[in-house]
Scaffold this active site. Structure first.
Site, PDB file in Angstrom:
ATOM      1  CG  ASP A  85      -0.010   7.710   8.358  1.00 21.25           C
ATOM      2  OD1 ASP A  85       0.453   6.625   8.759  1.00 21.25           O
ATOM      3  OD2 ASP A  85      -1.168   7.835   7.935  1.00 21.25           O
ATOM      4  CE1 TYR A 115      -0.120  -0.802  10.236  1.00 17.87           C
ATOM      5  CE2 TYR A 115      -1.484   0.969  11.079  1.00 17.87           C
ATOM      6  CZ  TYR A 115      -1.334  -0.345  10.711  1.00 17.87           C
ATOM      7  OH  TYR A 115      -2.396  -1.207  10.811  1.00 17.87           O
ATOM      8  CB  SER A 116       2.520   5.451   6.337  1.00 16.02           C
ATOM      9  OG  SER A 116       2.076   4.531   5.379  1.00 16.02           O
ATOM     10  CG  ASN A 161      -0.796  -0.234   2.470  1.00 16.39           C
ATOM     11  OD1 ASN A 161      -0.276  -1.257   2.848  1.00 16.39           O
ATOM     12  ND2 ASN A 161      -1.079   0.724   3.307  1.00 16.39           N
ATOM     13  CG  ASP A 162      -0.096   4.092   2.850  1.00 13.83           C
ATOM     14  OD1 ASP A 162      -1.017   3.535   2.251  1.00 13.83           O
ATOM     15  OD2 ASP A 162      -0.204   4.543   3.995  1.00 13.83           O
ATOM     16  CD  GLU A 206      -5.697   6.239   7.016  1.00 16.90           C
ATOM     17  OE1 GLU A 206      -5.505   5.366   7.873  1.00 16.90           O
ATOM     18  OE2 GLU A 206      -5.984   5.977   5.848  1.00 16.90           O
ATOM     19  CD  GLN A 257       2.902   0.909   5.722  1.00 20.58           C
ATOM     20  OE1 GLN A 257       2.114   0.357   6.466  1.00 20.58           O
ATOM     21  NE2 GLN A 257       4.140   1.210   6.086  1.00 20.58           N
TER      22      GLN A 257
HETATM   23  C1  FRU Z   1      -3.098   4.567   4.769  1.00 21.17           C
HETATM   24  C2  FRU Z   1      -2.755   3.853   6.043  1.00 21.17           C
HETATM   25  C3  FRU Z   1      -1.915   4.696   6.965  1.00 21.17           C
HETATM   26  C4  FRU Z   1      -1.182   3.679   7.785  1.00 21.17           C
HETATM   27  C5  FRU Z   1      -0.928   2.594   6.759  1.00 21.17           C
HETATM   28  C6  FRU Z   1      -0.923   1.202   7.299  1.00 21.17           C
HETATM   29  O1  FRU Z   1      -3.372   3.696   3.714  1.00 21.17           O
HETATM   30  O2  FRU Z   1      -3.921   3.393   6.716  1.00 21.17           O
HETATM   31  O3  FRU Z   1      -2.638   5.620   7.747  1.00 21.17           O
HETATM   32  O4  FRU Z   1       0.006   4.170   8.327  1.00 21.17           O
HETATM   33  O5  FRU Z   1      -1.947   2.721   5.783  1.00 21.17           O
HETATM   34  O6  FRU Z   1      -0.568   0.291   6.294  1.00 21.17           O
END
Ligand code: FRU
Length: 478
Positions: A168, A99-100, A39-40, A221, A56
């Site tokens: 984040d 996490y991010s 993801n991110d 986020e 991520q």
């Molecule tokens: C956004 C999010 C962030 C978090 C991450 C976890 O997509 O929810 O807020 O840090 O993904 O994977």
């Protein structure tokens, strides 16, 4: 070294080594995970002459799972080295997910700030109780291997009016100080962004909270805050926005507020402007590359109502292309970076004055100039631009995606990056973009254009991706 870290690194490396992406839909000019879930984008930077992008990453489960930081690096943004995972969930303060976060390049190495996610077992709402959102600093001297991690802030160090949702961190240096912005949800369920200041990057003090006069969602986020051409921009991904309409049709929103004044003191936020109008665009992050600001986002959406079929093939999701930001009339415009043009191969040019159908290569950069209305259809996707707006519809292979709309004004030009399952539309020199994943059964792509204008179709080759171990052994041999 932490024994869990060493085991997790080995397991991730083994999962990557034993995986060969097979089946259709693997993109060639968009970064996808080596295996599993992505993801991110995180920690974008140019460190010691090389670009680094972390993301991520859940290497053991294409459907998601506990997050790591995966890692690619590049000298030119088009050929990449797939590096070993940089951060693993291996400490009590990040055990349920690294996490991010973001990167800060300093003389002695790379400093990575991220959220350590911890979730307790039990009957909790996970908003007011049952979780931790820790701010953690990780240090790497060479940008490849982790040297140490340090817990900087816990929930009790954030303002007491915040719930446990604070995460984040994006960090930058300005006026001889360090600043950090984090997304937050208040006890009143209003979204906010917290500003912290530090003299040394280690001791942080909360100095301000950014919010709208009326709540715009319950949580922001992945915030980002920067100045471009004299204008401050606050990017956020709001969750829980009630307003609907173009750019607000997805599960969660993603866009920016122009900010006037001083983020450290008195400020005013302008109207929220969506960044992208497609189905799959979230958690963007920017960084300054010499004199240009680049952005890359996750080409996905959390908790989306649709599914992606690549899970069956052991991987899921990708990032958008790198986009260069400009400010035009107070609004951000995004254009694919010029470097992508080095991947152009064969070129074909067409004029059309009513209807034209052409075969497309599997990866194509299509640049169309036109006057007024234009419709196009491309292997299960259509875009109809008329009367100042555009509608993007996925007819086949959308796996739940249907239609998204955007206000575009009169159409002058359109650029499309079509990459087997990832497609990005840039309208009028990037004033509006629409990004989507789609999974056409027929990979022999054809494009039909209705309208009047010229089209240039560039066939593109894939970005090169080399494994880090191979680059190291090649160096040893020379
Ligand atoms: C956004 C999010 C962030 C978090 C991450 C976890 O997509 O929810 O807020 O840090 O993904 O994977």
């Amino acid at each position: 070294m932490n024994a869990l870290r060493s085991d997790l690194q080995k397991l991730a490396a083994a999962a990557e080594a034993s995986f060969r992406p097979e089946g259709p839909w693997r993109p060639g000019i968009h970064l996808a995970p080596p295996v599993g879930w992505l993801n991110d984008p995180n920690g974008l930077c140019c460190f010691q002459g090389e670009y680094h992008i972390f993301y991520q990453y859940a290497p053991f489960d294409a459907g998601g799972g506990v997050k790591f930081w995966g890692h690619y690096k590049s000298k030119d943004l088009i050929s990449w080295v797939q590096c070993p995972v940089m951060l693993c969930p291996d400490e009590p303060y990040d055990i349920h997910g690294v996490y991010s976060g973001s990167a800060l390049c300093r003389e002695d190495g790379l400093y990575l700030y991220y959220t350590g996610n911890v979730k307790y077992d039990g009957d909790f709402d996970y908003i007011h109780a049952g979780r931790e959102g820790n701010t953690v600093l990780a240090y790497s001297a060479d940008g490849i291997r982790l040297n140490w991690k340090l817990l900087l802030l816990r929930n009790k160090d954030y303002p007491s009016e915040m719930t446990l949702h604070v995460r984040d961190p994006k960090v930058w240096k300005q006026d001889g100080r360090y600043y950090m912005i984090q997304g937050a949800r208040t006890q009143e369920d209003a979204a906010a962004a917290l500003i912290f200041e530090s003299k040394d990057g280690f001791q942080w003090e909360h100095i301000n909270t950014l919010r709208t006069a009326k709540p715009f969602g319950y949580m922001w986020e992945c915030p980002d805050l920067f100045e471009i051409d004299g204008q401050w921009i606050l990017i956020v991904c709001p969750q829980g926005v009630q307003k609907k309409g173009p750019g607000l049709e997805n599960r969660y929103a993603c866009g920016y507020f122009p900010l006037w004044g001083d983020f450290r003191g008195d400020y005013t936020l302008g109207e929220f402007i969506p960044l992208d109008f497609g189905f799959d665009f979230y958690a963007p992050q920017t960084f300054l590359d010499r004199d240009r600001r680049l952005l890359i986002a996750w080409m996905g959406m959390p908790d989306a109502e649709y599914t992606n079929p690549t899970v069956a093939y052991g991987w899921q999701h990708c990032l958008t292309s790198f986009r260069e930001l400009r400010l035009k009339g107070g609004r951000l415009c995004m254009r694919p970076i010029q470097e992508l043009e080095h991947l152009h191969e064969e070129t074909r040019t067409y004029s059309f004055s009513e209807r034209l159908t052409v075969d497309l290569p599997e990866i194509a950069d299509i640049q169309i100039t036109c006057g007024g209305a234009l419709s196009l259809a491309l292997s299960g996707i259509s875009l109809k631009a008329e009367n100042g707006s555009a509608a993007l519809t996925v007819h086949e292979g959308g796996y739940g995606r249907d239609t998204r709309t955007a206000f575009t004004g009169g159409l002058r030009n359109l650029r499309i990056l079509a990459d087997s399952s990832a497609i990005e539309f840039f309208v009028n020199d990037g004033e509006v973009s629409l990004s989507a994943r789609w999974y056409p059964a027929d990979l022999c792509l054809a494009l039909t254009l209705y309208g009047e204008g010229q089209a240039v179709v560039y066939a593109m080759r894939s970005m090169e991706i080399t494994k880090y171990a191979e680059t190291v052994s090649a160096k040893r041999k020379t």
